[in-house]
Design a protein around this motif. Structure first.
Motif, PDB file in Angstrom:
ATOM      1  N   TYR A  51      14.467  10.717 -30.157  1.00 25.75           N
ATOM      2  CA  TYR A  51      14.159   9.760 -29.094  1.00 25.75           C
ATOM      3  C   TYR A  51      12.647   9.510 -29.029  1.00 25.75           C
ATOM      4  O   TYR A  51      12.190   8.385 -29.155  1.00 25.75           O
ATOM      5  CB  TYR A  51      14.699  10.259 -27.762  1.00 25.75           C
ATOM      6  CG  TYR A  51      14.643   9.220 -26.662  1.00 25.75           C
ATOM      7  CD1 TYR A  51      15.393   8.052 -26.763  1.00 25.75           C
ATOM      8  CD2 TYR A  51      13.855   9.405 -25.536  1.00 25.75           C
ATOM      9  CE1 TYR A  51      15.344   7.091 -25.760  1.00 25.75           C
ATOM     10  CE2 TYR A  51      13.799   8.452 -24.535  1.00 25.75           C
ATOM     11  CZ  TYR A  51      14.548   7.294 -24.657  1.00 25.75           C
ATOM     12  OH  TYR A  51      14.482   6.341 -23.666  1.00 25.75           O
ATOM     13  N   CYS A 253      19.780   0.090 -24.113  1.00 29.67           N
ATOM     14  CA  CYS A 253      20.437   1.237 -23.482  1.00 29.67           C
ATOM     15  C   CYS A 253      21.487   0.828 -22.458  1.00 29.67           C
ATOM     16  O   CYS A 253      22.491   1.521 -22.282  1.00 29.67           O
ATOM     17  CB  CYS A 253      19.401   2.167 -22.854  1.00 29.67           C
ATOM     18  SG  CYS A 253      18.236   1.354 -21.751  1.00 29.67           S
ATOM     19  N   CYS A 301      14.493   1.161 -26.859  1.00 28.43           N
ATOM     20  CA  CYS A 301      15.449   1.546 -25.829  1.00 28.43           C
ATOM     21  C   CYS A 301      15.588   0.492 -24.745  1.00 28.43           C
ATOM     22  O   CYS A 301      16.702   0.109 -24.382  1.00 28.43           O
ATOM     23  CB  CYS A 301      15.049   2.880 -25.211  1.00 28.43           C
ATOM     24  SG  CYS A 301      16.268   3.519 -24.030  1.00 28.43           S
ATOM     25  N   GLY A 306      14.312  -3.565 -29.355  1.00 27.12           N
ATOM     26  CA  GLY A 306      15.751  -3.371 -29.468  1.00 27.12           C
ATOM     27  C   GLY A 306      16.514  -4.666 -29.298  1.00 27.12           C
ATOM     28  O   GLY A 306      17.519  -4.910 -29.974  1.00 27.12           O
ATOM     29  N   TYR A 348      12.017   5.616 -29.881  1.00 24.04           N
ATOM     30  CA  TYR A 348      12.769   4.774 -28.948  1.00 24.04           C
ATOM     31  C   TYR A 348      11.943   4.313 -27.758  1.00 24.04           C
ATOM     32  O   TYR A 348      12.374   3.444 -27.005  1.00 24.04           O
ATOM     33  CB  TYR A 348      14.043   5.494 -28.483  1.00 24.04           C
ATOM     34  CG  TYR A 348      15.208   5.134 -29.370  1.00 24.04           C
ATOM     35  CD1 TYR A 348      16.092   4.123 -29.020  1.00 24.04           C
ATOM     36  CD2 TYR A 348      15.388   5.760 -30.592  1.00 24.04           C
ATOM     37  CE1 TYR A 348      17.125   3.753 -29.855  1.00 24.04           C
ATOM     38  CE2 TYR A 348      16.417   5.399 -31.439  1.00 24.04           C
ATOM     39  CZ  TYR A 348      17.288   4.395 -31.057  1.00 24.04           C
ATOM     40  OH  TYR A 348      18.306   4.017 -31.906  1.00 24.04           O
ATOM     41  N   GLY A 353       9.328   2.624 -32.957  1.00 19.43           N
ATOM     42  CA  GLY A 353      10.453   1.693 -32.932  1.00 19.43           C
ATOM     43  C   GLY A 353      10.033   0.289 -33.328  1.00 19.43           C
ATOM     44  O   GLY A 353      10.759  -0.427 -34.035  1.00 19.43           O
ATOM     45  N   CYS A 369      19.877  -0.371 -35.851  1.00 14.54           N
ATOM     46  CA  CYS A 369      18.920   0.361 -35.023  1.00 14.54           C
ATOM     47  C   CYS A 369      18.810   1.792 -35.549  1.00 14.54           C
ATOM     48  O   CYS A 369      19.800   2.541 -35.546  1.00 14.54           O
ATOM     49  CB  CYS A 369      19.377   0.348 -33.565  1.00 14.54           C
ATOM     50  SG  CYS A 369      18.074   0.787 -32.399  1.00 14.54           S
TER      51      CYS A 369
END
Length: 375
Positions: A51, A253, A301, A306, A348, A353, A369
């Motif tokens: 994470y 998320c 996240c 994302g 994340y 990321g 991802c």
């Protein structure tokens, strides 16, 4: 850019485009400059598996090295940088139990990444040895802290050993037992007493990990997926939890972007639901385009990094990633805390990321991802 409380107002047509290779190098440079692979009192690291933390950055460099085998960064190969960041985790230990066994568990993430990097079957076997405690009578099934995250780590470990039975046999056994344990949980799956739907803590994330790990489980979970598809808002977004509250979170998320990533991955295994899945993806993508240029830190996240991965249309995808280009990061003040908090460079939660998404754009990779549905 005009803005609402959660998102910038997006343009009606995709306009922006950035130099993805230059931005990838700039992203790696910020990681290495603000949080180099050293441990000091003033620049301490926190350890949260894939994470955020040094193991998450090591995993980024490892995955990038597979797509850029000849790329040298500051005089070293990407794999050398992966090893340097992973070395920060030496001596770090974390308990493993059924409430903390997902991708954010430092011990399990280290084992999976180290097994692949060192090509060491004993590390993959040790990862499998935690299966019994992870699959006890209690605990969580979601991706970030629970058993479906353990499934991802098992797939990751297996990916480094194509036909080595010393690894494939125990990993496949651990996957089989973990899948059975998740399927035995009374429905609906809950986390902290709440029925979440999103990729991080809820049903979309669990279904994705189940089916990617054990395609034969698709038949068992098809009724669950059918019911979840019925929860889609008229906007195209999905509720973060049930019963549905306000339609406001459009991020990996919680909401449509994570749903799209999961549905893309599982679509081949549900021929009877394929038309419904296609309609759900198309509706969610329209909403992501409209409301997905988020004002939050652009991360995997809960940010635009994302969200960009959820867009199939390349022009729309390129338009989104342009909003996290270096000049925009600086103009929006998103780098003001650089060097003060290692979350800013995490996989994340920040820069690592973004680097993954720049690589997807640069190499025209499948829009998966990292840490979720890329293996």
């Amino acid at each position: 850019m005009s803005t609402s409380s959660r998102s910038f107002k997006n343009e009606s047509n995709p306009l922006e485009r950035a130099n993805s290779h230059e931005e990838l190098i700039a992203s790696l440079t910020r990681i290495n400059t603000f949080n180099p692979p050293i441990q000091t009192c003033s620049t301490g690291w926190t350890f949260h598996g894939l994470y955020y933390g040094p193991t998450s950055i090591a995993y980024l460099f490892l995955r990038l090295s597979q797509h850029y085998p000849d790329l040298m960064f500051k005089g070293q190969s990407l794999r050398d940088w992966a090893e340097a960041y992973l070395d920060l985790s030496h001596g770090q230990r974390e308990s493993v139990d059924s409430n903390h066994c997902g991708i954010a568990n430092e011990m399990l993430a280290q084992l999976a990444v180290r097994a692949v990097m060192a090509e060491d079957p004993s590390l993959a076997q040790k990862l499998c040895s935690y299966e019994a405690v992870i699959n006890d009578a209690s605990g969580s099934d979601e991706w970030l802290y629970g058993r479906s995250g353990y499934l991802y780590l098992l797939r990751l470990a297996r990916s480094g050993f194509e036909d080595d039975s010393k690894v494939t046999i125990p990993v496949d056994k651990a996957i089989h037992t973990t899948v059975r344990r998740i399927l035995s949980t009374k429905q609906p799956w809950t986390w902290h007493g709440k029925y979440y739907l999103g990729a991080a803590h809820g049903s979309f994330g669990i279904l994705c990990q189940l089916v990617l790990s054990s395609p034969s489980s698709a038949e068992s979970v098809q009724p669950i997926l059918s019911q979840i598809l019925d929860t889609q808002f008229p906007t195209g977004n999905f509720p973060s939890s049930l019963p549905p509250g306000s339609d406001r979170l459009v991020q990996f998320c919680h909401g449509g972007p994570g749903a799209v990533l999961a549905l893309r991955s599982v679509r081949p295994y549900f021929p009877d639901l394929r038309d419904r899945i296609d309609c759900a993806i198309a509706a969610a993508q329209r909403d992501v385009w409209k409301r997905g240029v988020l004002t939050k830190q652009p991360c995997l996240c809960h940010g635009i990094a994302g969200n960009a991965l959820a867009l199939d249309d390349d022009a729309e995808f390129q338009h989104f990633v342009a909003y996290m280009a270096s000049a925009v990061l600086e103009n929006q003040g998103w780098l003001d805390e650089a060097g003060r908090d290692d979350q800013l460079v995490g996989l994340y939660t920040g820069e690592a990321g973004r680097a993954w998404v720049w690589a997807v754009a640069d190499k025209n990779l499948q829009k998966t991802c990292i840490g979720f549905n890329d293996v």
